[in-house]
Design an enzyme around this catalytic site. Sequence first.
Site, PDB file in Angstrom:
ATOM      1  N   ARG A   1       4.568  -7.662   6.034  1.00 36.77           N
ATOM      2  CA  ARG A   1       5.467  -7.640   7.199  1.00 36.77           C
ATOM      3  C   ARG A   1       4.853  -6.968   8.430  1.00 36.77           C
ATOM      4  O   ARG A   1       5.397  -7.057   9.516  1.00 36.77           O
ATOM      5  CB  ARG A   1       6.790  -6.951   6.826  1.00 36.77           C
TER       6      ARG A   1
ATOM      7  N   LYS B   1      -2.020  -2.121   6.238  1.00 40.09           N
ATOM      8  CA  LYS B   1      -0.879  -1.329   6.714  1.00 40.09           C
ATOM      9  C   LYS B   1      -1.200   0.166   6.713  1.00 40.09           C
ATOM     10  O   LYS B   1      -0.819   0.895   7.621  1.00 40.09           O
ATOM     11  CB  LYS B   1       0.318  -1.604   5.795  1.00 40.09           C
TER      12      LYS B   1
ATOM     13  N   GLN C   1      -6.210  -1.344  -8.440  1.00 40.41           N
ATOM     14  CA  GLN C   1      -5.233  -2.088  -9.229  1.00 40.41           C
ATOM     15  C   GLN C   1      -5.419  -3.555  -8.821  1.00 40.41           C
ATOM     16  O   GLN C   1      -5.010  -3.958  -7.740  1.00 40.41           O
ATOM     17  CB  GLN C   1      -3.807  -1.608  -8.898  1.00 40.41           C
TER      18      GLN C   1
ATOM     19  N   GLY D   1       3.614  -3.930 -10.391  1.00 44.37           N
ATOM     20  CA  GLY D   1       4.723  -2.983 -10.320  1.00 44.37           C
ATOM     21  C   GLY D   1       4.273  -1.539 -10.246  1.00 44.37           C
ATOM     22  O   GLY D   1       3.122  -1.214 -10.547  1.00 44.37           O
TER      23      GLY D   1
ATOM     24  N   GLY E   1       1.643   5.746  -0.248  1.00 44.09           N
ATOM     25  CA  GLY E   1       0.737   5.813   0.903  1.00 44.09           C
ATOM     26  C   GLY E   1       1.379   5.452   2.228  1.00 44.09           C
ATOM     27  O   GLY E   1       0.796   5.668   3.288  1.00 44.09           O
TER      28      GLY E   1
ATOM     29  N   ASN F   1      16.616   6.634  -4.593  1.00 45.27           N
ATOM     30  CA  ASN F   1      15.331   7.104  -5.121  1.00 45.27           C
ATOM     31  C   ASN F   1      14.281   6.970  -4.029  1.00 45.27           C
ATOM     32  O   ASN F   1      14.057   5.888  -3.489  1.00 45.27           O
ATOM     33  CB  ASN F   1      14.946   6.238  -6.332  1.00 45.27           C
TER      34      ASN F   1
END
Length: 505
Positions: A22, A29, A82, A87, A111, A179
Amino acid sequence: MPGPLDSPPAAVIVLAAGGGTRMRSSRSKLLHELGGHSMLSYAVTAATLLQPEHVVVVVGHQREQVLAHLAEVAPHATAVVQEEQRGTGHAVQVALAALPALTGEVVVTYGDVPLLTGDTLTELVAAHRAEQATVTVLTAQVGDPTGYGRVLRDRSGHVEGIVEHRDADEDQRRITEINSGIYVFQADTLAAGLAGLQPDNSQGELYLTDVIGSASAAGGTVAGYPIEDVWQVEGVNDRIQLSRLNAELNRRTLERWMRAGVTVVDPATTWVHASVDLGTDVTLLPGTSLEGATSVAAGAVIGPDTTLADVEVGAGAHVVRTQGSLSVIGADASVGPFAYLRPGTNLGPGGKIGTFVETKNARIGAHAKVPHLTYAGDTEIGEEANIGAGVIFANYDGVAKTSSRVGRASFVGSDSVLVHPVEVADGAYVAAGSTITGHVGVGELAVARGTQRNIRGWVARKRAGTKTARAAAAAQARQDEQTQDEQIQDEQTQHEQQHHGGTES
Ligand code: UD1
Ligand code: MG
């Protein structure tokens, strides 16, 4: 500010493998900046404040950029790749697999949550220890919890689990405690929870949040630590959020300085990086941006419309409508309006760099003045020297750059060009309009320009019929008339003197 922890946690894992689509950017980002630093560097700085044995950053998307940046801002951090983003739970599995077996606490952060401070992480770990919890979740009450995981608490207030928005039922969606995605885990609880993760949710991912449920079911204390300051847990997904958080960060920086005795006339248009240092009674006028390692000493006035990056401003100096970088401005000096200070400018105390002046690699002595329309590059200008309007220091011959020196209290007349390399000694003068190509000695006046030559009648001959020629003719006629009148008067005076004899003196 919380006191330091008795002992550090074993590891802090910063999750940063996600895509950031986005942002619609060719840049990761995590490398986008606010307050002069990348999002990632805030995350790693907060993590590092806990002094853990391992700071681990899980990278994935655009990893070449992220790895290169990380090596620059946090060479002490361990980067773990990763390959596939399966997830948040999977990301932590990958991180732990790259580390030796851990005992003690593992902190997990993101991050892309740049306003989270190291102090908040310290408080979170301290609360975790006070509760002797197996997991402590940083939570927040928000007006609109859409999209966030909701915190499920039992009647006694203990956290039972976290349910993702898309997996939540209607009752759960009404919960406004969310959360943050930031946690402290006991390493063994985390390992056990991760081992049992299943992708049985709407996204088919391994959810780190499921570890909270399993830890609670295992019977340990799972605590929720609510934060009042919701900005600290806000993430950045697009450039609108980036600008909102940037504005908030800036507002916080300015408030800190205002409390410390700095006047900020218009906080909405004043931008100060967190790394900037300001003295008491500094005034920042509207449209001022202070960046990088800029420092401004007591009583100086900056702005309006001034951008300074890595500039040291002395006490009591005035800097008006100026762009400057990697420069030093002495105490009580005056700069601008409309000055451009390029790297290596060093203006002495009480000196002046004035209107439409560009300087580069220029050492300008105390009380020396370069007030108007000058380019001064690669030069040293002595104390109390005066550089007239429109003087150019010609430092470049098209191939090489060379330097020049103007001595103490010397005076360079307006519209002169000093063709480098050249030296004007102490106490010397250069006449206005000179092109100086050679040494000017102590106490000398250098004149280096064509001698004036006036060609009579040129306009009438060469510009006949123009308005200039008509003006010349009219002016000439008036002059002639005046000359005639004067002649007549002279004759009369002579005549009178002859008849009345002598003059009185
Ligand atoms: C996550 C939490 C949610 C919480 C929210 C807060 C889960 C399942 N959900 O949701 O309860 O309210 O954060 O913002 O954890 N990441 C990786 N690798 C992956 C997946 C994610 O490194 O495979 C990183 C992302 O780069 C990001 C962070 O983890 O920094 C969170 O991932 P994201 O997918 O945004 O989780 P949310 O859906 O927001
Ligand atoms: Mg998110």
